[in-house]
Design a protein around this motif. Structure first.
Motif, mmCIF file in Angstrom:
data_model
loop_
_atom_site.group_PDB
_atom_site.id
_atom_site.type_symbol
_atom_site.label_atom_id
_atom_site.label_comp_id
_atom_site.label_asym_id
_atom_site.label_seq_id
_atom_site.Cartn_x
_atom_site.Cartn_y
_atom_site.Cartn_z
ATOM 1 N N SER A 204 -5.385 42.042 68.689
ATOM 2 C CA SER A 204 -5.781 42.600 70.050
ATOM 3 C C SER A 204 -6.870 43.797 69.977
ATOM 4 O O SER A 204 -7.892 43.782 70.815
ATOM 5 N N ARG A 207 -9.999 42.029 69.008
ATOM 6 C CA ARG A 207 -10.296 41.148 70.288
ATOM 7 C C ARG A 207 -10.991 42.164 71.373
ATOM 8 O O ARG A 207 -12.078 41.752 72.222
ATOM 9 N N ALA A 233 -12.482 36.131 71.234
ATOM 10 C CA ALA A 233 -12.943 36.062 72.636
ATOM 11 C C ALA A 233 -13.136 34.861 73.182
ATOM 12 O O ALA A 233 -12.876 34.296 74.564
ATOM 13 N N SER A 234 -13.193 33.637 72.238
ATOM 14 C CA SER A 234 -13.733 32.273 72.734
ATOM 15 C C SER A 234 -12.390 31.248 72.771
ATOM 16 O O SER A 234 -12.556 30.307 73.398
ATOM 17 N N TYR A 235 -11.386 32.202 72.677
ATOM 18 C CA TYR A 235 -10.085 31.379 72.664
ATOM 19 C C TYR A 235 -9.016 32.040 73.631
ATOM 20 O O TYR A 235 -9.128 33.091 73.743
ATOM 21 N N ASP A 236 -7.989 31.169 74.274
ATOM 22 C CA ASP A 236 -7.189 31.445 75.023
ATOM 23 C C ASP A 236 -5.870 32.027 74.130
ATOM 24 O O ASP A 236 -5.276 31.205 73.642
ATOM 25 N N LEU A 237 -5.720 33.252 74.038
ATOM 26 C CA LEU A 237 -4.617 33.690 73.062
ATOM 27 C C LEU A 237 -3.306 33.643 73.617
ATOM 28 O O LEU A 237 -2.175 33.895 72.940
ATOM 29 N N SER A 238 -3.340 33.341 74.806
ATOM 30 C CA SER A 238 -1.671 32.878 75.565
ATOM 31 C C SER A 238 -1.202 31.797 75.210
ATOM 32 O O SER A 238 -0.338 31.300 75.287
ATOM 33 N N SER A 239 -2.124 30.756 74.586
ATOM 34 C CA SER A 239 -2.006 29.603 74.165
ATOM 35 C C SER A 239 -1.459 29.387 72.800
ATOM 36 O O SER A 239 -2.273 29.630 71.897
ATOM 37 N N GLN A 242 -3.918 27.435 70.773
ATOM 38 C CA GLN A 242 -5.158 27.922 70.273
ATOM 39 C C GLN A 242 -5.175 28.912 69.380
ATOM 40 O O GLN A 242 -5.922 29.132 68.662
ATOM 41 N N PHE A 328 -3.864 40.400 75.548
ATOM 42 C CA PHE A 328 -4.592 39.429 75.520
ATOM 43 C C PHE A 328 -3.810 38.150 75.669
ATOM 44 O O PHE A 328 -4.246 36.923 75.163
ATOM 45 N N GLY A 329 -2.569 38.172 76.169
ATOM 46 C CA GLY A 329 -1.552 37.080 76.146
ATOM 47 C C GLY A 329 -0.867 36.496 74.838
ATOM 48 O O GLY A 329 -0.028 35.745 74.895
#
Length: 360
Positions: A204, A207, A233-239, A242, A328-329
């Motif tokens: 985090s 990021r 930053a180019s990824y969805d870190l809540s997934s 990903q 960030f998720g």
């Protein structure tokens, strides 16, 4: 009682031999410290006691009889009187002194330092409450006698050798730190953190550098950190999917930063790219060298133990430095997120269990 700081690598070379009796350790428990010093070439080397200002202190007597030296150095005249004795009662217990080697009046090197309290080395693993530890202990030891973030100060080994440091801290692995042999006499401290929380905090923090409001901090970091921040930053870190994918893209520099970081800091072999089972064994062995071991979730107990040992009053203010709230998720209550993060913490989890056993 004085404490000793020394590196035996300075005690012997082609020009001279320096020796202290009684298997000297880091404490002086006797009023007389005895040893011998032998010249091996034509220079007029001599042992002297000096204070912190470099002034001579009249606390040493020369020409003490050491008959066994005649058998070892049979080609040196009068070597049997190469002994010396230092009267520790002549040294102010609240001051610092050194045993130094001189050539005539030129100081060549310091081979040992006398200090009134044992200095402290803190291995600062990022995101384990180290900013709080540094702040509190700099106040305790005094800013002028403290050196933090040693990784950014190339001459920190020189300052250690010159007996200028009471509190030393840095983002440097344990084995890299103790290449400075004087640190063998330092007290040693380290903090750890629950591995999932630790890696999420670290990810985090990196990021967050890509956020517009942190542009100045982003620009201050090396290129590989900038690229990693942009990548995250180019990824969805809540997934979870990903998160797994981005971890698989990590290059060597990124892995050295994020792969089982806590184990990396105290393992013995610093050259391997990936952490493995062998590193856990060496890390647990190296952990035995630490006098103070703490955890992020009980940092006040850790600081209380240290300040109590050094006779400094510590007021628990419940303060924490450098705390980041935006994850960030990266929610570790999500079991799939934890599963995705496991490759980065697999060995840190084993190490952390051992740390918890030390602090039940």
């Amino acid at each position: 009682m004085h404490k000793l700081i020394y590196s035996k690598s300075e005690w012997s070379n082609t020009q001279y031999r320096f020796h202290l009796d009684n298997n000297v350790n880091c404490d002086v428990s006797t009023s007389i410290l005895a040893g011998w010093f032998v010249n091996l070439d034509d220079n007029n080397y001599v042992v002297r006691v000096i204070d912190q200002a470099g002034l001579l202190v009249n606390a040493i007597e020369y020409s003490k009889n050491r008959p066994k030296l005649a058998k070892i150095y049979s080609d040196i005249n009068d070597v049997s009187t190469a002994g010396f004795e230092i009267d520790m009662r002549k040294l102010d217990k609240n001051s610092r002194y050194s045993i130094a080697i001189f050539n005539e009046n030129e100081l060549i090197t310091k081979v040992l330092a006398f200090v009134q309290k044992t200095p402290l080395l803190y291995i600062h693993i990022a995101k384990t409450a180290g900013s709080t530890v540094n702040k509190v202990l700099r106040e305790c030891f005094g800013t002028e006698n403290s050196l933090v973030h040693a990784e950014s100060i190339p001459d920190w080994p020189v300052q250690v050798k010159e007996n200028k440091i009471d509190f030393l801290s840095g983002h440097i692995p344990y084995q890299a730190f103790i290449k400075a042999k004087e640190l063998q006499c330092y007290k040693k401290a380290i903090t750890f953190r629950e591995p999932y929380s630790h890696v999420v905090s670290h990810l985090s923090w990196i990021r967050a550098l890509a956020l517009d409001e942190h542009k100045k901090r982003y620009d201050a970091h090396p290129e590989y950190i900038q690229k990693l921040s942009d990548k995250l930053a180019s990824y969805d870190l809540s997934s979870p999917e990903q998160v797994s994918h981005v971890i698989k893209t990590f290059n060597g520099l990124e892995l050295r930063l994020l792969d089982n970081t806590q184990t990396r800091y105290i393992r013995t072999n610093l050259t391997k790219l990936l952490v493995d089972e062998v590193d856990i064994i060496s890390s647990l062995d190296n952990l035995k060298s630490f006098d103070f071991v703490g955890t992020d979730n009980d940092i006040d107990a850790f600081l209380s133990d240290i300040t109590k040992y050094y006779g400094v009053k510590y007021e628990n203010e419940g303060r924490r430095e450098n705390v980041l709230s935006n994850k960030f998720g990266l929610d570790i209550s999500n079991l799939e997120i934890k599963k995705a993060l496991l490759p980065l913490v697999k060995f840190d989890l084993d190490l952390y269990l051992a740390v918890l056993a030390l602090n039940p």
